[in-house]
Design a protein around this motif. Structure first.
Motif, PDB file in Angstrom:
ATOM      1  N   THR A  93       0.773  -0.934   0.032  1.00 23.66           N
ATOM      2  CA  THR A  93       0.085   0.033  -0.420  1.00 23.66           C
ATOM      3  C   THR A  93       0.798   1.177   0.078  1.00 23.66           C
ATOM      4  O   THR A  93       2.324   1.252   0.258  1.00 23.66           O
ATOM      5  CB  THR A  93      -1.130   0.211   1.067  1.00 23.66           C
ATOM      6  OG1 THR A  93      -1.986   1.048   1.583  1.00 23.66           O
ATOM      7  CG2 THR A  93      -0.343  -0.157   2.042  1.00 23.66           C
ATOM      8  N   SER A  94       0.467   2.075  -0.604  1.00 19.63           N
ATOM      9  CA  SER A  94       1.660   3.558  -0.626  1.00 19.63           C
ATOM     10  C   SER A  94       0.252   4.239   0.950  1.00 19.63           C
ATOM     11  O   SER A  94       1.063   5.461   1.174  1.00 19.63           O
ATOM     12  CB  SER A  94       0.846   4.303  -1.756  1.00 19.63           C
ATOM     13  OG  SER A  94      -0.698   4.916  -2.000  1.00 19.63           O
ATOM     14  N   ASP A  95      -0.395   3.861   1.819  1.00 15.22           N
ATOM     15  CA  ASP A  95      -0.703   4.376   2.990  1.00 15.22           C
ATOM     16  C   ASP A  95       0.086   4.117   3.654  1.00 15.22           C
ATOM     17  O   ASP A  95      -0.675   2.918   4.106  1.00 15.22           O
ATOM     18  CB  ASP A  95      -1.845   4.222   2.967  1.00 15.22           C
ATOM     19  CG  ASP A  95      -2.940   5.073   4.544  1.00 15.22           C
ATOM     20  OD1 ASP A  95      -1.971   5.346   5.116  1.00 15.22           O
ATOM     21  OD2 ASP A  95      -4.361   5.308   4.396  1.00 15.22           O
ATOM     22  N   ILE A  96       0.451   4.591   4.623  1.00 12.37           N
ATOM     23  CA  ILE A  96       1.361   3.917   5.574  1.00 12.37           C
ATOM     24  C   ILE A  96       0.868   3.951   6.846  1.00 12.37           C
ATOM     25  O   ILE A  96       1.219   2.988   7.790  1.00 12.37           O
ATOM     26  CB  ILE A  96       3.083   5.297   6.108  1.00 12.37           C
ATOM     27  CG1 ILE A  96       4.108   4.630   6.881  1.00 12.37           C
ATOM     28  CG2 ILE A  96       1.974   6.406   6.490  1.00 12.37           C
ATOM     29  CD1 ILE A  96       5.358   4.871   6.768  1.00 12.37           C
ATOM     30  N   PHE A  97      -0.246   4.633   7.318  1.00 10.51           N
ATOM     31  CA  PHE A  97      -1.298   4.564   8.644  1.00 10.51           C
ATOM     32  C   PHE A  97      -2.213   2.642   7.858  1.00 10.51           C
ATOM     33  O   PHE A  97      -1.963   2.076   9.237  1.00 10.51           O
ATOM     34  CB  PHE A  97      -1.955   5.287   8.510  1.00 10.51           C
ATOM     35  CG  PHE A  97      -0.929   6.503   9.206  1.00 10.51           C
ATOM     36  CD1 PHE A  97      -0.414   6.496  10.301  1.00 10.51           C
ATOM     37  CD2 PHE A  97      -0.995   7.652   8.159  1.00 10.51           C
ATOM     38  CE1 PHE A  97       0.115   7.579  10.588  1.00 10.51           C
ATOM     39  CE2 PHE A  97      -0.250   8.828   8.474  1.00 10.51           C
ATOM     40  CZ  PHE A  97       0.514   9.044   9.536  1.00 10.51           C
ATOM     41  N   ALA A  98      -2.283   3.131   6.570  1.00  8.41           N
ATOM     42  CA  ALA A  98      -3.025   1.382   6.217  1.00  8.41           C
ATOM     43  C   ALA A  98      -1.859   0.026   6.263  1.00  8.41           C
ATOM     44  O   ALA A  98      -1.847  -0.438   7.317  1.00  8.41           O
ATOM     45  CB  ALA A  98      -3.554   1.578   4.907  1.00  8.41           C
TER      46      ALA A  98
ATOM     47  N   ALA B 242      -2.807  -5.531  12.754  1.00  8.38           N
ATOM     48  CA  ALA B 242      -3.409  -7.101  12.458  1.00  8.38           C
ATOM     49  C   ALA B 242      -2.882  -8.040  12.501  1.00  8.38           C
ATOM     50  O   ALA B 242      -4.085  -9.226  12.585  1.00  8.38           O
ATOM     51  CB  ALA B 242      -5.365  -6.269  11.919  1.00  8.38           C
ATOM     52  N   GLY B 243      -2.255  -7.838  12.537  1.00 12.07           N
ATOM     53  CA  GLY B 243      -1.310  -9.406  12.585  1.00 12.07           C
ATOM     54  C   GLY B 243      -0.615  -9.705  11.602  1.00 12.07           C
ATOM     55  O   GLY B 243      -0.628 -11.179  10.487  1.00 12.07           O
ATOM     56  N   ALA B 244      -1.093  -9.341  10.032  1.00 12.27           N
ATOM     57  CA  ALA B 244      -0.748  -9.500   8.700  1.00 12.27           C
ATOM     58  C   ALA B 244       0.826  -9.919   8.266  1.00 12.27           C
ATOM     59  O   ALA B 244       1.094 -10.312   7.154  1.00 12.27           O
ATOM     60  CB  ALA B 244      -1.338  -8.695   7.358  1.00 12.27           C
TER      61      ALA B 244
END
Length: 180
Positions: free
Chosen positions: A93-98, A105-107
């Motif tokens: 993702t380009s969203d650092i918060f995501a 979340a354990g991904a």
């Protein structure tokens, strides 16, 4: 540069490589390391991570920007040893918060700036992996259009930023580790 064309008294920018040459005056405020993190849920279900080489068998999370490298370069803070970790991210993702939320979340394992994950490390929502290793850095710089004609209030703001900006970053602190 595009930054030089803006009508501004002072710009504060985050960058991961040297800024292009311009007529602007640059003052570095902070170099912020990126650290490897994962949630305890993820770590409880996987093999241990004791060396950078162990990361190859883990789910890795990456920033999906066009400039992103297909590998992480990690550096040992004390010895200067370098290790390359091939990156085929499970999530990009380009969203650092995501990316931070996915790690929480354990991904999988993520590389994040300490300003983004420091509070999560302190609150034990994320675990700082391989604490003697960093995976790049972000430089925070202040830019002035020129040395001349700087208003006293702008100079005072710049001086305040130089003095106080490093203390505003929530560095992870825990027994045996001190980033300052």
């Amino acid at each position: 540069s595009e930054l030089a064309n803006r009508m501004s008294d002072l710009l504060i920018v985050a960058h991961d490589r040297e800024l292009a040459a311009s007529s602007m005056i640059q003052r570095r405020l902070l170099i912020e390391p990126h650290v490897l993190v994962a949630s305890s849920d993820y770590l409880g279900e996987t093999r241990p991570i004791d060396t950078p080489g162990d990361l190859a068998s883990h789910q890795l999370l990456g920033l999906g920007e066009a400039s992103a490298k297909p590998q992480w370069e990690v550096v040992h803070e004390r010895t200067g040893e370098h290790a390359l970790v091939p990156l085929t991210p499970q999530i990009a993702t380009s969203d650092i918060f995501a990316l931070t939320a996915a790690a929480r979340a354990g991904a999988g394992v993520a590389v994040l700036p300490v300003s983004v994950c420091g509070e999560d490390i302190r609150a034990e929502r994320l675990t700082h992996l391989l604490p003697e290793w960093t995976a790049g850095a972000t430089t925070i710089s202040a830019l002035l259009p020129s040395r001349q004609g700087v208003l006293p209030t702008v100079r005072a703001l710049l001086n305040h930023c130089v003095e106080h900006f490093p203390a505003a970053v929530p560095w992870p602190t825990y027994p045996g580790k001190n980033h300052r």
